[in-house]
Write a protein that holds these residues in place. Structure first.
Motif, PDB file in Angstrom:
ATOM      1  N   VAL A 278       0.724  -1.081  -0.059  1.00 27.59           N
ATOM      2  CA  VAL A 278       0.057   0.036  -0.030  1.00 27.59           C
ATOM      3  C   VAL A 278       0.695   1.427  -0.023  1.00 27.59           C
ATOM      4  O   VAL A 278       0.270   2.260   0.478  1.00 27.59           O
ATOM      5  N   GLY A 279       2.041   1.306  -0.342  1.00 25.15           N
ATOM      6  CA  GLY A 279       2.901   2.244  -0.263  1.00 25.15           C
ATOM      7  C   GLY A 279       2.498   3.479  -1.283  1.00 25.15           C
ATOM      8  O   GLY A 279       2.507   4.500  -0.813  1.00 25.15           O
ATOM      9  N   GLY A 280       2.011   3.074  -2.628  1.00 25.09           N
ATOM     10  CA  GLY A 280       1.409   3.904  -3.347  1.00 25.09           C
ATOM     11  C   GLY A 280       0.112   4.682  -2.771  1.00 25.09           C
ATOM     12  O   GLY A 280       0.115   6.039  -2.972  1.00 25.09           O
ATOM     13  N   GLN A 281      -0.605   4.054  -2.203  1.00 28.21           N
ATOM     14  CA  GLN A 281      -1.810   4.743  -1.480  1.00 28.21           C
ATOM     15  C   GLN A 281      -1.554   5.535  -0.399  1.00 28.21           C
ATOM     16  O   GLN A 281      -1.996   6.632  -0.275  1.00 28.21           O
ATOM     17  N   ILE A 282      -0.557   4.986   0.204  1.00 28.00           N
ATOM     18  CA  ILE A 282      -0.118   6.020   1.553  1.00 28.00           C
ATOM     19  C   ILE A 282       0.441   7.322   1.056  1.00 28.00           C
ATOM     20  O   ILE A 282       0.174   8.535   1.587  1.00 28.00           O
ATOM     21  N   LYS A 283       1.419   7.157  -0.103  1.00 25.51           N
ATOM     22  CA  LYS A 283       1.997   8.514  -0.567  1.00 25.51           C
ATOM     23  C   LYS A 283       0.695   9.393  -1.221  1.00 25.51           C
ATOM     24  O   LYS A 283       0.771  10.490  -0.934  1.00 25.51           O
ATOM     25  N   ARG A 284      -0.089   8.565  -1.778  1.00 23.56           N
ATOM     26  CA  ARG A 284      -1.196   9.686  -2.408  1.00 23.56           C
ATOM     27  C   ARG A 284      -2.186  10.303  -1.132  1.00 23.56           C
ATOM     28  O   ARG A 284      -2.561  11.442  -1.289  1.00 23.56           O
ATOM     29  N   LEU A 285      -2.496   9.563  -0.095  1.00 20.79           N
ATOM     30  CA  LEU A 285      -3.122  10.035   1.116  1.00 20.79           C
ATOM     31  C   LEU A 285      -2.472  11.204   1.916  1.00 20.79           C
ATOM     32  O   LEU A 285      -3.038  12.114   2.127  1.00 20.79           O
ATOM     33  N   ILE A 286      -1.003  11.249   1.653  1.00 24.40           N
ATOM     34  CA  ILE A 286      -0.254  12.235   2.160  1.00 24.40           C
ATOM     35  C   ILE A 286      -0.464  13.571   1.310  1.00 24.40           C
ATOM     36  O   ILE A 286      -0.508  14.671   1.430  1.00 24.40           O
ATOM     37  N   ASP A 287       0.245  13.313  -0.026  1.00 24.01           N
ATOM     38  CA  ASP A 287       0.460  14.094  -1.069  1.00 24.01           C
ATOM     39  C   ASP A 287      -0.746  14.935  -1.809  1.00 24.01           C
ATOM     40  O   ASP A 287      -0.807  16.073  -2.056  1.00 24.01           O
ATOM     41  N   ASP A 288      -1.530  13.886  -2.033  1.00 30.14           N
ATOM     42  CA  ASP A 288      -2.709  14.295  -3.239  1.00 30.14           C
ATOM     43  C   ASP A 288      -3.911  14.479  -2.495  1.00 30.14           C
ATOM     44  O   ASP A 288      -4.840  15.534  -2.699  1.00 30.14           O
ATOM     45  N   TYR A 289      -4.189  13.970  -1.287  1.00 29.74           N
ATOM     46  CA  TYR A 289      -5.470  14.034  -0.644  1.00 29.74           C
ATOM     47  C   TYR A 289      -5.146  14.978   0.788  1.00 29.74           C
ATOM     48  O   TYR A 289      -6.348  15.435   1.176  1.00 29.74           O
ATOM     49  N   ASP A 290      -4.153  14.747   1.209  1.00 27.30           N
ATOM     50  CA  ASP A 290      -3.873  15.682   2.513  1.00 27.30           C
ATOM     51  C   ASP A 290      -4.798  15.135   3.586  1.00 27.30           C
ATOM     52  O   ASP A 290      -5.332  15.794   4.506  1.00 27.30           O
ATOM     53  N   ILE A 291      -4.767  13.982   3.756  1.00 29.43           N
ATOM     54  CA  ILE A 291      -5.814  13.204   4.755  1.00 29.43           C
ATOM     55  C   ILE A 291      -4.797  12.444   6.097  1.00 29.43           C
ATOM     56  O   ILE A 291      -5.365  12.565   7.283  1.00 29.43           O
ATOM     57  N   ILE A 292      -3.629  12.037   5.526  1.00 30.17           N
ATOM     58  CA  ILE A 292      -2.988  11.635   6.567  1.00 30.17           C
ATOM     59  C   ILE A 292      -1.524  12.331   6.579  1.00 30.17           C
ATOM     60  O   ILE A 292      -1.141  13.143   5.811  1.00 30.17           O
ATOM     61  N   VAL A 293      -0.560  12.137   7.643  1.00 32.20           N
ATOM     62  CA  VAL A 293       0.389  12.656   7.854  1.00 32.20           C
ATOM     63  C   VAL A 293       1.474  11.627   8.226  1.00 32.20           C
ATOM     64  O   VAL A 293       1.203  10.815   9.085  1.00 32.20           O
ATOM     65  N   ARG A 294       2.764  11.987   7.976  1.00 26.87           N
ATOM     66  CA  ARG A 294       3.921  11.019   8.260  1.00 26.87           C
ATOM     67  C   ARG A 294       4.499  11.549   9.521  1.00 26.87           C
ATOM     68  O   ARG A 294       4.822  12.720   9.644  1.00 26.87           O
ATOM     69  N   GLN A 295       4.435  10.794  10.503  1.00 27.93           N
ATOM     70  CA  GLN A 295       5.105  11.302  11.776  1.00 27.93           C
ATOM     71  C   GLN A 295       6.342  10.510  12.174  1.00 27.93           C
ATOM     72  O   GLN A 295       6.602   9.418  11.954  1.00 27.93           O
ATOM     73  N   ARG A 296       7.430  11.223  12.223  1.00 25.15           N
ATOM     74  CA  ARG A 296       8.616  10.903  12.724  1.00 25.15           C
ATOM     75  C   ARG A 296       9.009  11.476  14.182  1.00 25.15           C
ATOM     76  O   ARG A 296       8.416  12.257  14.813  1.00 25.15           O
ATOM     77  N   PRO A 297       9.771  10.684  15.048  1.00 22.76           N
ATOM     78  CA  PRO A 297      10.251  11.180  16.423  1.00 22.76           C
ATOM     79  C   PRO A 297      10.812  12.211  16.207  1.00 22.76           C
ATOM     80  O   PRO A 297      11.650  12.622  15.264  1.00 22.76           O
ATOM     81  N   ILE A 298      10.423  13.444  17.112  1.00 19.44           N
ATOM     82  CA  ILE A 298      11.209  14.846  17.035  1.00 19.44           C
ATOM     83  C   ILE A 298      12.580  14.624  16.586  1.00 19.44           C
ATOM     84  O   ILE A 298      13.403  13.900  17.403  1.00 19.44           O
ATOM     85  N   LEU A 299      13.184  15.569  16.006  1.00 16.05           N
ATOM     86  CA  LEU A 299      14.407  15.566  15.617  1.00 16.05           C
ATOM     87  C   LEU A 299      15.144  14.363  14.691  1.00 16.05           C
ATOM     88  O   LEU A 299      16.396  14.225  14.559  1.00 16.05           O
ATOM     89  N   ALA A 300      14.235  13.351  14.319  1.00 18.74           N
ATOM     90  CA  ALA A 300      14.919  12.011  13.552  1.00 18.74           C
ATOM     91  C   ALA A 300      15.166  12.598  12.209  1.00 18.74           C
ATOM     92  O   ALA A 300      14.492  13.535  11.471  1.00 18.74           O
ATOM     93  N   LYS A 301      16.105  12.106  11.513  1.00 21.01           N
ATOM     94  CA  LYS A 301      16.375  12.182  10.239  1.00 21.01           C
ATOM     95  C   LYS A 301      15.407  11.791   9.255  1.00 21.01           C
ATOM     96  O   LYS A 301      14.546  10.772   9.494  1.00 21.01           O
ATOM     97  N   GLU A 302      15.452  12.295   8.025  1.00 20.00           N
ATOM     98  CA  GLU A 302      14.437  12.096   7.124  1.00 20.00           C
ATOM     99  C   GLU A 302      14.124  10.482   6.762  1.00 20.00           C
ATOM    100  O   GLU A 302      13.231   9.927   6.689  1.00 20.00           O
ATOM    101  N   GLY A 303      15.440   9.700   6.906  1.00 22.17           N
ATOM    102  CA  GLY A 303      15.326   8.379   6.422  1.00 22.17           C
ATOM    103  C   GLY A 303      15.034   7.331   7.353  1.00 22.17           C
ATOM    104  O   GLY A 303      15.208   6.175   7.209  1.00 22.17           O
ATOM    105  N   THR A 304      14.675   7.927   8.791  1.00 19.70           N
ATOM    106  CA  THR A 304      14.453   7.077  10.103  1.00 19.70           C
ATOM    107  C   THR A 304      13.246   6.061   9.641  1.00 19.70           C
ATOM    108  O   THR A 304      12.393   6.501   9.047  1.00 19.70           O
ATOM    109  N   GLN A 305      13.696   4.866  10.048  1.00 19.82           N
ATOM    110  CA  GLN A 305      12.525   3.678   9.813  1.00 19.82           C
ATOM    111  C   GLN A 305      11.327   3.706  10.917  1.00 19.82           C
ATOM    112  O   GLN A 305      10.398   3.335  10.878  1.00 19.82           O
ATOM    113  N   ALA A 306      11.531   4.589  11.942  1.00 19.78           N
ATOM    114  CA  ALA A 306      10.343   4.855  13.070  1.00 19.78           C
ATOM    115  C   ALA A 306       9.379   6.045  12.599  1.00 19.78           C
ATOM    116  O   ALA A 306       9.585   7.025  12.960  1.00 19.78           O
TER     117      ALA A 306
END
Length: 440
Positions: A278-306
């Motif tokens: 579902v990687g493609g759908q998740i990306k669209r929910l963020i970028d195209d639909y503005d419905i979900i947001v990607r959360q990382r731990p504060i100050l985590a780097k862009e590529g973090t797995q968390a």
């Protein structure tokens, strides 16, 4: 319900309107989810001025033009040729008219032209480019299907790309406005009532208006009002999203249902959906639909797995968690059972929303440069609800959120904060706090 807030947005719309009338035509795009108050805001901004309001409904172009002609003739007290059958011809007529007299033109649900005649957008671009500098029209277009409005005006492949002088995205009411509304309609409200209004509406004006107009402003009254036969809330999530997603909505709904229930990492979501990618759908929910947001731990780097995913809209989060998940109870009209489930869950569910409330309140204070949560990729024992970095260098506030302050264990929290300091904030002065219902 009376008109609240929108001070900055009204001022901006008035500023653009003044330039349009005194100089030359301007185009403003107003976006935002359904029920957010776009039409109310625009009509408030044009009060007492010559204004044509056109609502684009799904009719044939010729029938729509016939409807529009009568509106234009009435509002501007002018003759409009009845033989006009295309919106391009009608728009050209209006632009020529605006060369002689200034007026507001408001086009609501502008994205619907995609379903009527997609060439309207390229026709409008040509006419606008020809006439805008020699006319005085304040053109405001609004739409509530985010993905389409974003495409029309912000995709460089679309004819109206670059034509908007201003794009205003209307957001929900801020927390001080929610408090003002509660004070006006329920002066003796409790903080739990305020939290319920925030939890169920997220500050969306239409939902607040429904609660206020029906005198349902305590926790139990709000739940009883939402969960009953013929309640508009029962199908609200589906009505909001089905046009956005189209025929492929089932997968998107499954993803959102999983996230609302706490299944919020991509591997967990894919496992819940039967190992479906579902990687493609998740990306669209963020970028195209503005419905979900990607959360990382504060100050985590862009590529973090968390990485965790969160539904941005409070009402949608609530709807997927209770109405969508308990559809079988709704089908057999067992609303009493659904009310019992929600009321039983409310202390736990609202506790999570209290954390979101305080994050928003801190953001609105303008005292911080970064606000988030912190957790480690493996294990949640060191998770911290809120970490806020102050504007002052190397100063932070670290918060544990509890509905009831008596449940706060300062010694255990201090251990987690020390771990956070060693891992992420070694040079920071850290202020520790517990925030509860009484701090709202």
């Amino acid at each position: 319900m009376k008109f609240y807030d929108r001070v900055k947005e009204l001022a901006e719309l008035k500023r653009i309107q003044r330039l349009s009338f005194e100089d030359h035509s301007r185009l403003t795009v107003l976006t935002g989810r359904r029920r957010i108050g776009k039409t109310s805001l625009v009509m408030k901004s044009v009060e007492g001025l010559p204004t044509v309001y056109l609502f684009v409904s799904r009719k044939s172009e010729a029938v729509l033009c016939t409807d529009f002609i009568s509106v234009i003739a009435r509002e501007l007290d002018t003759y409009v040729p009845s033989e006009i059958r295309t919106f391009a011809s009608l728009f050209r007529y209006l632009m020529e008219l605006a060369a002689r007299q200034p007026f507001n033109l408001v086009i609501d649900e502008f994205q619907e032209f995609y379903n009527i005649n997609e060439s309207v957008y390229s026709d409008m671009q040509n006419i606008w480019d020809q006439h805008r500098l020699k006319s005085r029209m304040n053109l405001v277009v609004s739409g509530s299907i985010y993905s389409l409005m974003h495409k029309i005006f912000e995709s460089n492949k679309e004819p109206l790309f670059g034509r908007a002088d201003n794009i205003i995205k209307l957001s929900a009411f801020e927390i001080p406005t929610l408090k003002e509304i509660m004070h006006d309609y329920r002066p003796k409200y409790t903080n739990d009532d305020l939290l319920a209004l925030y939890t169920f509406t997220g500050g969306v004006p239409k939902y607040i208006e429904l609660f206020c107009d029906n005198n349902a402003l305590t926790v139990d009254e709000m739940i009883d009002f939402m969960v009953r036969e013929n309640s508009s809330f029962i199908d609200e999530g589906k009505n909001l999203l089905i046009e956005e997603f189209g025929k492929n909505y089932a997968t998107y709904f499954s993803i959102l249902s999983s996230i609302s229930g706490g299944v919020n990492t991509q591997p967990e979501i894919e496992a819940a959906l039967g190992d479906k990618s579902v990687g493609g759908q998740i990306k669209r929910l963020i970028d195209d639909y503005d419905i979900i947001v990607r959360q990382r731990p504060i100050l985590a780097k862009e590529g973090t797995q968390a990485v965790r995913y969160e539904i941005l809209d409070n009402l949608l989060r609530f709807w997927f968690n209770y109405f969508d998940r308990n559809r079988s109870l709704i089908e057999i009209k067992n609303f009493a059972a659904l009310r019992d489930i929600i009321k039983s869950d409310y202390p736990t569910y609202s506790g999570r929303m209290l954390e979101r409330f305080f994050k928003q309140q801190m953001a609105e204070s303008n005292l911080y440069r970064n606000i988030g949560s912190w957790w480690e990729a493996r294990g949640a024992q060191n998770e911290i609800d809120i970490v806020a970095l102050k504007l002052e260098k190397n100063q932070a506030v670290v918060v544990e959120v509890k509905r009831q302050r008596k449940n706060f264990k300062p010694e255990a929290f201090a251990v987690k904060v020390e771990h956070l300091k060693q891992k992420v904030l070694p040079k920071y002065m850290i202020e520790q706090r517990c925030l509860s219902l009484e701090d709202m």
